[in-house]
Design an enzyme around this catalytic site. Structure first.
Site, PDB file in Angstrom:
ATOM      1  N   HIS A   9     -20.291   9.360  97.969  1.00  0.00           N
ATOM      2  CA  HIS A   9     -21.256  10.324  98.505  1.00  0.00           C
ATOM      3  C   HIS A   9     -22.610  10.216  97.811  1.00  0.00           C
ATOM      4  O   HIS A   9     -22.731   9.729  96.683  1.00  0.00           O
ATOM      5  CB  HIS A   9     -20.713  11.744  98.349  1.00  0.00           C
ATOM      6  N   GLU A 109     -12.389  13.984  94.748  1.00  0.00           N
ATOM      7  CA  GLU A 109     -12.705  13.493  93.411  1.00  0.00           C
ATOM      8  C   GLU A 109     -11.576  13.873  92.456  1.00  0.00           C
ATOM      9  O   GLU A 109     -10.808  14.806  92.726  1.00  0.00           O
ATOM     10  CB  GLU A 109     -14.038  14.110  92.953  1.00  0.00           C
TER      11      GLU A 109
END
EC number: 5.4.2.11
Length: 226
Positions: A9, A109
Site C-alpha cells: 500500500h 499486516e
C-alpha cells in the site's frame, strides 16, 4: 503467461509519522494517495482479472486508487463473501465491466502488539536498534504480544494456496494490494528465500512487483517496478 502483481500500500498517515501501525486501521496520507495513483499508471496496461486486499483501509484505498486509470476501464467491486447476495450483479452487461475484489484478514499486516502506535525511533532508543531490527525483519522473533514473520506466514500462505493460487492455475491474472510483512512472507515463499535472506528484503510503498507464472513456477518479471 499469467501475472501475479504484488503492491505494498501507499504511505499511510502513520508511516508518515514513523509509527508502528500493524493492525491499527490507518488511511493513506496525501503522499500515499499519489503513490497509489502512480502505481496504477505503472500497471494500467497489465491484465487484471481479480483483486485481493487485506481488510485494512490503506490496502483497499491503494487497490481502488490504482485501478482508477486501468486500460480495461473495468470497475472494482467488493465481494462480501459472508453475504454474497449483497454484491450479486443481475446484469450480464454490467458484470462484464467489473473486476471482483476480495478482502481477507489473512493478508493483513503483521500485528505489532505492544509496539503499535509507538514511534519507531523512540522504540529503537529504548530497546536498541538491533533488537528493533530483529523484531521488524527477522523470521521468528516477534515483538511483545505481536506476530513474527513466521506467524504472519501461517495465515498468508494457506490463504494464498487455497484461495488465490487456484485462480492463477486457471489463467487468471491477480493483483494483490497488501502490506510490507504479509507480502514479505509471500515473496519468501515464491522466491524460496532463506530466513537469512529475508532479513534484507525491504518493500517500498507503492512499487508494484510482478511475477509470471509459466512452466509451473513463479519468476520475477522485468515488468516489476519495485
Amino acid at each position: 503467461m499469467t501475472l501475479l502483481i504484488l503492491l505494498r500500500h501507499g504511505q499511510s498517515v502513520w508511516n508518515q509519522k514513523n509509527l508502528f501501525t500493524g493492525w491499527v486501521d490507518i488511511p493513506l496520507s496525501q503522499q500515499g494517495i499519489q503513490e497509489a495513483l502512480t502505481a496504477g499508471e505503472a500497471i494500467k496496461n497489465l491484465p487484471i482479472d481479480c483483486i485481493f486486499t487485506s481488510t485494512l483501509v490503506r490496502s483497499l484505498m491503494t487497490a481502488l486508487l490504482a485501478m482508477t486509470n486501468h486500460s480495461s476501464k473495468k470497475i472494482p467491486y467488493i465481494i462480501h463473501e459472508e453475504r454474497p447476495d449483497m454484491s450479486r450483479i443481475h446484469s450480464e452487461k454490467e458484470l462484464e465491466q467489473m473486476i471482483p475484489l476480495f478482502q481477507s484478514s489473512a493478508l493483513n499486516e503483521r500485528m505489532y502488539g505492544e509496539l503499535q502506535g509507538k514511534n519507531k525511533q523512540e522504540v529503537a532508543e529504548q530497546f536498541g536498534e538491533e533488537q528493533v531490527r530483529l523484531w521488524r525483519r527477522s523470521y521468528k522473533i516477534a515483538p511483545p504480544q505481536g506476530e513474527s514473520l513466521f506467524d504472519t506466514a501461517q495465515r498468508t500462505l494457506p490463504y494464498f494456496q487455497k484461495r488465490i493460487f487456484p485462480l492463477i492455475q486457471q489463467g487468471k491474472n491477480i493483483f494483490i494490494s497488501a502490506h510490507g510483512n504479509s507480502l514479505r512472507s509471500l515473496i519468501m515463499d515464491l522466491e524460496k528465500l532463506t530466513e537469512e535472506e529475508v532479513l534484507s528484503l525491504e518493500l517500498p510503498t507503492g512499487k508494484p512487483i510482478v511475477y509470471e507464472w509459466t512452466e509451473q513456477k513463479f519468476t520475477k518479471s522485468a515488468l516489476s517496478f519495485g
